[in-house]
Design an enzyme around this catalytic site. Structure first.
Site, mmCIF file in Angstrom:
data_model
loop_
_atom_site.group_PDB
_atom_site.id
_atom_site.type_symbol
_atom_site.label_atom_id
_atom_site.label_comp_id
_atom_site.label_asym_id
_atom_site.label_seq_id
_atom_site.Cartn_x
_atom_site.Cartn_y
_atom_site.Cartn_z
ATOM 1 N N GLY A 3 1.400 2.325 10.428
ATOM 2 C CA GLY A 3 2.279 3.314 10.706
ATOM 3 C C GLY A 3 3.455 3.974 12.014
ATOM 4 O O GLY A 3 3.687 5.149 11.541
ATOM 5 N N GLY B 114 2.549 -1.295 4.639
ATOM 6 C CA GLY B 114 2.707 0.580 3.483
ATOM 7 C C GLY B 114 4.065 0.958 3.817
ATOM 8 O O GLY B 114 4.841 0.276 3.232
ATOM 9 N N GLY B 115 4.542 1.315 4.780
ATOM 10 C CA GLY B 115 5.570 2.092 4.624
ATOM 11 C C GLY B 115 7.275 0.967 4.099
ATOM 12 O O GLY B 115 7.826 1.475 2.999
ATOM 13 N N GLU C 81 -6.622 -4.813 10.391
ATOM 14 C CA GLU C 81 -5.355 -3.658 10.540
ATOM 15 C C GLU C 81 -5.713 -2.810 12.155
ATOM 16 O O GLU C 81 -6.651 -1.774 11.445
ATOM 17 C CB GLU C 81 -5.585 -2.302 8.766
ATOM 18 C CG GLU C 81 -5.212 -3.507 7.308
ATOM 19 C CD GLU C 81 -4.199 -2.288 7.435
ATOM 20 O OE1 GLU C 81 -2.555 -2.765 6.737
ATOM 21 O OE2 GLU C 81 -4.510 -1.219 6.329
ATOM 22 N N SER D 74 2.546 -2.170 10.358
ATOM 23 C CA SER D 74 3.689 -1.926 10.927
ATOM 24 C C SER D 74 4.752 -3.048 10.395
ATOM 25 O O SER D 74 5.776 -3.827 11.303
ATOM 26 C CB SER D 74 4.282 -1.238 12.465
ATOM 27 O OG SER D 74 3.401 0.314 12.757
ATOM 28 N N GLU E 21 -7.142 5.297 7.176
ATOM 29 C CA GLU E 21 -7.064 6.092 7.154
ATOM 30 C C GLU E 21 -7.875 7.209 6.138
ATOM 31 O O GLU E 21 -8.874 8.614 5.860
ATOM 32 C CB GLU E 21 -5.005 6.924 6.418
ATOM 33 C CG GLU E 21 -4.785 6.830 7.309
ATOM 34 C CD GLU E 21 -2.895 5.721 5.743
ATOM 35 O OE1 GLU E 21 -3.148 6.162 4.832
ATOM 36 O OE2 GLU E 21 -2.313 5.777 7.125
ATOM 37 N N ASN F 6 0.828 -0.787 0.233
ATOM 38 C CA ASN F 6 0.244 -0.296 -0.011
ATOM 39 C C ASN F 6 1.075 1.307 -0.045
ATOM 40 O O ASN F 6 1.813 1.682 1.116
ATOM 41 C CB ASN F 6 -0.972 0.002 1.146
ATOM 42 C CG ASN F 6 -1.412 1.035 1.344
ATOM 43 O OD1 ASN F 6 -1.423 2.091 0.229
ATOM 44 N ND2 ASN F 6 -2.596 1.468 2.528
ATOM 45 N N TRP F 7 0.755 1.335 -1.723
ATOM 46 C CA TRP F 7 2.513 2.836 -1.098
ATOM 47 C C TRP F 7 1.465 3.856 -0.723
ATOM 48 O O TRP F 7 1.929 4.847 -0.669
ATOM 49 C CB TRP F 7 2.660 3.177 -2.499
ATOM 50 C CG TRP F 7 3.501 1.273 -3.301
ATOM 51 C CD1 TRP F 7 4.380 1.060 -2.942
ATOM 52 C CD2 TRP F 7 3.323 1.801 -4.594
ATOM 53 N NE1 TRP F 7 4.494 0.372 -3.570
ATOM 54 C CE2 TRP F 7 4.144 0.736 -5.254
ATOM 55 C CE3 TRP F 7 3.336 2.487 -5.894
ATOM 56 C CZ2 TRP F 7 5.072 0.442 -5.997
ATOM 57 C CZ3 TRP F 7 3.653 2.415 -6.880
ATOM 58 C CH2 TRP F 7 4.459 0.557 -7.207
ATOM 59 N N LYS F 8 0.414 4.334 -0.717
ATOM 60 C CA LYS F 8 -0.577 5.429 0.346
ATOM 61 C C LYS F 8 0.386 6.291 -1.216
ATOM 62 O O LYS F 8 -0.040 6.143 -2.179
ATOM 63 C CB LYS F 8 0.023 5.423 1.511
ATOM 64 C CG LYS F 8 -0.350 5.122 2.392
ATOM 65 C CD LYS F 8 -0.287 3.922 4.292
ATOM 66 C CE LYS F 8 -0.564 3.797 4.416
ATOM 67 N NZ LYS F 8 -0.221 3.433 5.642
ATOM 68 N N HIS G 44 -9.906 1.632 4.181
ATOM 69 C CA HIS G 44 -8.724 1.493 5.075
ATOM 70 C C HIS G 44 -8.401 3.024 6.025
ATOM 71 O O HIS G 44 -9.622 4.076 6.087
ATOM 72 C CB HIS G 44 -7.980 2.350 3.560
ATOM 73 C CG HIS G 44 -6.553 2.241 4.866
ATOM 74 N ND1 HIS G 44 -6.065 2.815 5.854
ATOM 75 C CD2 HIS G 44 -5.268 1.397 4.586
ATOM 76 C CE1 HIS G 44 -4.684 3.001 6.209
ATOM 77 N NE2 HIS G 44 -4.071 1.534 5.572
#
Ligand code: PGA
Length: 254
Positions: free
Chosen positions: A177, A238-239, A171, A217, A101, A13-15, A99
């Site tokens: 994150g 993600g990250g 999640e 994470s 966010e 998930n590159w956001k 998601h």
């Protein structure tokens, strides 16, 4: 251990990261690094989906490109929105919906997300449906209540023949994150519960086949521990997915 009915799935998930050029560069580095024994999806920003899908075809890369969100209406006067048909024509092969966010920063509730789920599935676009409790809800021991509601309302009215096109991503919001992942045991407890809820929504056979991913994470050091759990069928990253080398280390755990 991996259930033979559920091939592991890893989603990057590159956001809001990566321009078209950066996305193509990523794929060119990533492709030779990966073994194709698991399913690998890249959730790109809208603007990169078309070019990236073309590059996947050109390289015969064993990955699918998809989106991180879409509109809750099929078309019309909705300035700035992107519809499901636009995504499909751009080459998207899945969409992430719900998601945290989107829920927290853009106030998407279960009803809005449910409209999106219907639109995507009616267009045959597979859905990655994200659910998870906040820290407050966890402290109040309301995790199961929250997950049950998100599943019931977000997936309301979805016909059994469309259930095969759904993947769940658990999640926990408090783990996203910030480098503080859930423990594999805590995640497993929730994911086992999610599977029982899927069986209630549809039936046991659907529940056994549905993939449930963990996200929050994940990094190259903690990923393997999650994959040992029986109800964790892959990871939403993600990250640690932003660098093709670290994401390939995770996808190659299979
Ligand atoms: P993270 O993000 O891996 O950076 O915690 C996961 C996600 O939000 O999907």
């Amino acid at each position: 251990m991996a259930n033979p009915l559920r091939k592991h799935l890893y989603i990057a998930n590159w956001k809001m990261h990566k321009t078209i050029t950066e996305a193509i560069d990523y794929l060119q580095v990533f492709n030779p690094l990966i073994h194709a024994s698991a399913d690998i999806y890249l959730a790109a920003p809208f603007t990169a989906i078309h070019a990236l899908s073309q590059e996947v075809k050109r390289l015969h890369a064993p990955v699918r490109i998809g989106a991180q969100n879409m509109a809750d209406e099929p078309k019309g006067a909705f300035t700035g929105e992107v519809s499901v048909s636009m995504l499909v024509e751009a080459g998207a092969q899945f969409v992430i919906l719900g998601h945290s966010e989107r829920r927290l920063l853009y106030f998407e509730d279960n009803a809005i997300i449910n409209r999106k789920v219907h639109l995507a599935l009616n267009a045959n676009l597979p859905v990655i449906y994200c659910i998870g409790e906040t820290q407050e809800e966890r402290t109040a021991c309301k995790m199961k209540e929250v997950l049950k509601k998100q599943l019931k309302e977000g997936l309301s009215g979805i016909k059994i023949e469309n259930a095969a096109n759904i993947t769940i991503a658990y999640e926990p919001v408090w783990a996203i994150g910030n480098g503080q992942a859930a423990t594999p045991k805590d995640a497993e407890e929730m994911q086992e519960f999610i599977r029982t809820q899927i069986a209630e929504l549809w039936n046991e056979e659907i529940a056994i086949k549905m993939r449930i991913l963990y996200g929050g994470s994940i990094n190259t050091s903690n990923a393997a521990g999650f994959l040992e759990e029986k109800d964790i069928d892959g990871l939403l990253v993600g990250g640690a997915s932003l660098d093709p080398r670290s994401f390939s280390e995770i996808t190659n755990l299979n």
